[in-house]
Write a protein that holds these residues in place. Sequence first.
Motif, mmCIF file in Angstrom:
data_model
loop_
_atom_site.group_PDB
_atom_site.id
_atom_site.type_symbol
_atom_site.label_atom_id
_atom_site.label_comp_id
_atom_site.label_asym_id
_atom_site.label_seq_id
_atom_site.Cartn_x
_atom_site.Cartn_y
_atom_site.Cartn_z
ATOM 1 N N LEU A 41 0.825 -1.203 0.000
ATOM 2 C CA LEU A 41 0.000 0.000 0.000
ATOM 3 C C LEU A 41 0.861 1.256 0.000
ATOM 4 O O LEU A 41 0.592 2.217 -0.730
ATOM 5 N N PRO B 255 -2.575 0.797 -4.515
ATOM 6 C CA PRO B 255 -3.763 1.647 -4.674
ATOM 7 C C PRO B 255 -4.058 1.996 -6.136
ATOM 8 O O PRO B 255 -5.229 2.076 -6.531
ATOM 9 N N TRP C 61 -5.698 -0.947 -7.668
ATOM 10 C CA TRP C 61 -7.071 -1.029 -7.167
ATOM 11 C C TRP C 61 -7.987 -0.093 -7.961
ATOM 12 O O TRP C 61 -9.074 -0.479 -8.380
ATOM 13 N N LEU C 62 -7.544 1.139 -8.167
ATOM 14 C CA LEU C 62 -8.345 2.099 -8.930
ATOM 15 C C LEU C 62 -8.557 1.607 -10.360
ATOM 16 O O LEU C 62 -9.662 1.721 -10.914
#
Length: 490
Positions: A287, A293, A296-297
């Motif tokens: 992370l 992240p 993930w987006l």
Amino acid sequence: MSTETDRDEDRNGDDGGGADRRAGYRNVTDGKGRVYRIGESDRDLLGHSRKLMVYLPWAAMMAISVSEYAYGSAEDTLSRAHGWSQSDTFWILSVWVFFQAGIAFPAGWLRERGVLTARWAMYLGSVLCLVGFVALAHVDSVALALCGFGVVGGLGSGLIYATCINMVGKWFPERRGAKTGFVNGGFAYGALPFIFLFNYAFDTSDYDEMLDLIGVYVLVVVAACAWFFRDPPPNWWPPHLAPPAGTPDGTPDGTPDGAAPVADRRSAASLAKNPPAVRQFTPKEALRSGMLPLMWLSVVLTAGVSIFGISFQVDYAREVGFGPLVAASSMGVMSVVNGVGRAVMGWLSDLWGRKTTLVFVIVVLGLAQFGVIWAGNVHSQWLFLVFAFLSGFGGGAFYPLFATLTPDYFGENYNATNYGLVYSGKLISGLFGGGLGSMVVGAWGYDGAYALAGGVSLVAAGCVLLLRQPGRERPRAAVAGERPASRELI
């Protein structure tokens, strides 16, 4: 490289029973401090070839695919049988997607701490799937259907999905693209028989018996596969192939001390194009790197477009006047190409590089949305099927690419948790791809909704272009005629 000889006295990753795992092994440490455990073959650990850890997860994924990819073909009958509106059926699927994706992270966390073994995750998932289909068959209340199929069934499918994907990646760390893509493909084209069944033989007179039988089918297939499931020990590396030696560009630099020679050119080529993670990243470290992240987006945006297509393609075909054969065939085409595309692009990612392949797939997905609008406006059935083909291709192939990119960037030891975090983006996608997608269709019509989906996909491709492997130096421009170490986009 340094090596440390040892003997395996533990049963790490064993789900009970099976082959004797007391085989000698060596811990090989590369130039960046990453450890590879070599010396034990798959037959030493399993009692049989690791290929079984490809075919069994594939069969289980085939079984659970009916829950998502055939749902759109069943929704009209379900609406008539239970008195639900179209919005009700879309929200039931959206809740299913939310929990199917949401369980990946907690399931990975429990697996990596030894609380939940791979085998028992599969057993539990198969029972929950059965409960979900029984609820879909026998309850008229939308709230109960949301809880039964959406929540319980979604959790069951998510447990099975996450366990299967992580299993194959752990057993094939040297060539995971092709293997993961093959297993992931079963989650799409496994629904093909049910798509046609729901379009032609699924009505209010027999829907409940049929759903009960499908639930039993999922239970039996998944539980039978689960019996053979077992994880390899942490850091395991196939003994026939030398692990990468940790050169600055991540490519193999020969055979290190204590390691076997490279016996598989395809594996060596894949490692050169997709170097393994520089070390094992914990979820917190992944992370903090900023790359997880961003992954993930990217999943949120891309999966939202994919789920939108799954949810609305049959309805859009009917809206523009295409008959039931074209509507069913378009979804069947999407399902087959969705699955085959996962396998093909997983294989190509071993050759092209994971990130380059992923950008290509997402761009194709985005352009296909605009093509669907064009086909509908000119009322061309063959064009509609062509763009359904491309939409299905792009809408499935990105899943195994993210599944393999995650351990490529962050390592295998925490992959169940790290990929669980990445894949959890799909729980947000389920909301705007299905439920919110129906609101956009109501407000803007199908043309506006498909145009928005195409734009979102192209934004996702831009996000993927920003990804880079944590801790790996960027290849520098060649000097004095020297060529860069890797051709992959970074």
